[in-house]
Design a protein around this motif. Structure first.
Motif, mmCIF file in Angstrom:
data_model
loop_
_atom_site.group_PDB
_atom_site.id
_atom_site.type_symbol
_atom_site.label_atom_id
_atom_site.label_comp_id
_atom_site.label_asym_id
_atom_site.label_seq_id
_atom_site.Cartn_x
_atom_site.Cartn_y
_atom_site.Cartn_z
ATOM 1 N N PRO A 92 0.781 -1.261 0.080
ATOM 2 C CA PRO A 92 -0.129 0.337 -0.291
ATOM 3 C C PRO A 92 1.144 1.189 -0.216
ATOM 4 N N PHE A 93 2.215 1.230 0.824
ATOM 5 C CA PHE A 93 2.679 2.402 0.781
ATOM 6 C C PHE A 93 3.356 2.443 -1.125
ATOM 7 N N GLU A 94 3.141 1.783 -2.033
ATOM 8 C CA GLU A 94 3.681 2.217 -2.840
ATOM 9 C C GLU A 94 2.827 3.289 -3.381
ATOM 10 N N VAL A 95 1.511 3.524 -3.583
ATOM 11 C CA VAL A 95 0.287 4.475 -4.381
ATOM 12 C C VAL A 95 0.740 5.819 -3.861
ATOM 13 N N SER A 96 0.763 6.454 -4.400
ATOM 14 C CA SER A 96 0.936 7.453 -4.446
ATOM 15 C C SER A 96 -0.388 8.434 -3.858
ATOM 16 N N ILE A 97 -0.914 9.036 -2.723
ATOM 17 C CA ILE A 97 -1.839 9.237 -2.610
ATOM 18 C C ILE A 97 -1.829 10.108 -3.114
ATOM 19 N N GLY A 98 -1.343 11.297 -2.611
ATOM 20 C CA GLY A 98 -1.307 12.931 -3.436
ATOM 21 C C GLY A 98 -1.862 12.880 -5.006
ATOM 22 N N LEU A 99 -1.170 11.703 -5.616
ATOM 23 C CA LEU A 99 -1.852 11.789 -7.506
ATOM 24 C C LEU A 99 -2.853 11.331 -7.355
ATOM 25 N N VAL A 106 -4.903 11.193 -4.699
ATOM 26 C CA VAL A 106 -6.156 12.241 -4.743
ATOM 27 C C VAL A 106 -6.233 13.496 -5.681
ATOM 28 N N GLU A 107 -5.553 14.244 -6.440
ATOM 29 C CA GLU A 107 -5.065 14.615 -7.301
ATOM 30 C C GLU A 107 -6.623 14.950 -8.429
ATOM 31 N N TYR A 108 -5.974 12.803 -9.212
ATOM 32 C CA TYR A 108 -7.259 12.822 -10.064
ATOM 33 C C TYR A 108 -8.082 11.623 -10.042
ATOM 34 N N ALA A 109 -8.036 11.701 -8.964
ATOM 35 C CA ALA A 109 -9.138 10.834 -9.264
ATOM 36 C C ALA A 109 -10.678 11.536 -8.987
ATOM 37 N N PRO A 110 -11.032 12.759 -8.813
ATOM 38 C CA PRO A 110 -11.767 13.349 -8.820
ATOM 39 C C PRO A 110 -11.624 13.651 -10.584
ATOM 40 N N GLN A 111 -11.060 14.206 -11.749
ATOM 41 C CA GLN A 111 -10.866 14.450 -12.606
ATOM 42 C C GLN A 111 -11.669 13.376 -13.544
ATOM 43 N N HIS A 132 -12.090 5.457 -12.593
ATOM 44 C CA HIS A 132 -10.814 5.568 -11.437
ATOM 45 C C HIS A 132 -9.729 4.610 -11.271
ATOM 46 N N VAL A 133 -10.550 3.735 -10.530
ATOM 47 C CA VAL A 133 -10.040 2.844 -10.532
ATOM 48 C C VAL A 133 -9.361 1.954 -11.150
ATOM 49 N N ARG A 134 -9.967 1.516 -12.650
ATOM 50 C CA ARG A 134 -10.005 0.414 -13.559
ATOM 51 C C ARG A 134 -8.508 0.863 -13.589
ATOM 52 N N VAL A 135 -8.183 2.813 -14.431
ATOM 53 C CA VAL A 135 -7.078 3.385 -14.315
ATOM 54 C C VAL A 135 -5.549 3.603 -13.761
ATOM 55 N N PHE A 136 -6.431 3.430 -12.684
ATOM 56 C CA PHE A 136 -5.281 3.001 -11.731
ATOM 57 C C PHE A 136 -4.631 2.124 -11.262
ATOM 58 N N VAL A 137 -5.141 0.492 -11.811
ATOM 59 C CA VAL A 137 -5.123 -0.359 -11.640
ATOM 60 C C VAL A 137 -4.495 -0.647 -13.441
ATOM 61 N N GLU A 138 -5.303 -0.623 -14.479
ATOM 62 C CA GLU A 138 -4.390 -1.298 -15.568
ATOM 63 C C GLU A 138 -3.124 -0.266 -15.833
ATOM 64 N N ARG A 139 -3.052 0.968 -15.648
ATOM 65 C CA ARG A 139 -2.455 1.800 -16.019
ATOM 66 C C ARG A 139 -1.444 3.055 -14.339
ATOM 67 N N GLY A 140 -1.620 2.501 -13.370
ATOM 68 C CA GLY A 140 -0.880 2.897 -12.708
ATOM 69 C C GLY A 140 0.388 3.069 -13.074
ATOM 70 N N LEU A 171 1.147 4.847 -15.279
ATOM 71 C CA LEU A 171 0.678 6.995 -14.640
ATOM 72 C C LEU A 171 1.832 7.670 -13.179
ATOM 73 N N SER A 172 2.795 6.672 -13.404
ATOM 74 C CA SER A 172 3.163 6.605 -11.859
ATOM 75 C C SER A 172 2.799 6.643 -10.825
ATOM 76 N N PHE A 173 1.375 6.472 -10.347
ATOM 77 C CA PHE A 173 0.624 6.648 -9.986
ATOM 78 C C PHE A 173 0.911 4.900 -8.306
ATOM 79 N N ILE A 174 1.173 4.132 -9.057
ATOM 80 C CA ILE A 174 2.228 3.349 -7.964
ATOM 81 C C ILE A 174 3.479 3.175 -8.555
ATOM 82 N N ARG A 175 4.543 3.340 -7.352
ATOM 83 C CA ARG A 175 5.412 3.294 -7.945
ATOM 84 C C ARG A 175 6.814 3.056 -6.303
#
Length: 88
Positions: free
Chosen positions: A3-10, A12-17, A25-33, A36-40
């Protein structure tokens, strides 16, 4: 995934958009996280412990003190002399 690999800042910033655009947004984070540097990789400390077989863990003995009497440090507090305090 840690869970610490997920960028909470990104997140929170991109989920509403993404939600505003009607995209899942969940699908985007899982497939391309990662892409897109959401997961690092996490920079935090990873604690590694040895595995202990379940059979080697024994219950505590009745003599084991689980609660102990607190011991407080004895501190001496000195009052400041009245002439060292100044007011402006």
């Amino acid at each position: 995934m840690d869970p610490f690999e997920v960028s909470i800042g990104l997140l929170v910033e991109y989920a509403p958009q993404y939600a505003y655009e009607g995209r899942d947004h969940v699908r985007v984070f899982v497939e391309r996280g990662r892409q897109l540097s959401f997961i690092r990789p996490s920079r935090g400390t990873h604690i590694q412990t040895p595995s202990i077989p379940a059979g080697s863990i024994l219950p505590a003995t009745p003599e084991l003190a689980l609660i102990r009497t607190p011991q407080y440090a004895i501190r001496k507090y000195y009052r400041r002399a009245a002439n060292t305090m100044t007011t402006n």
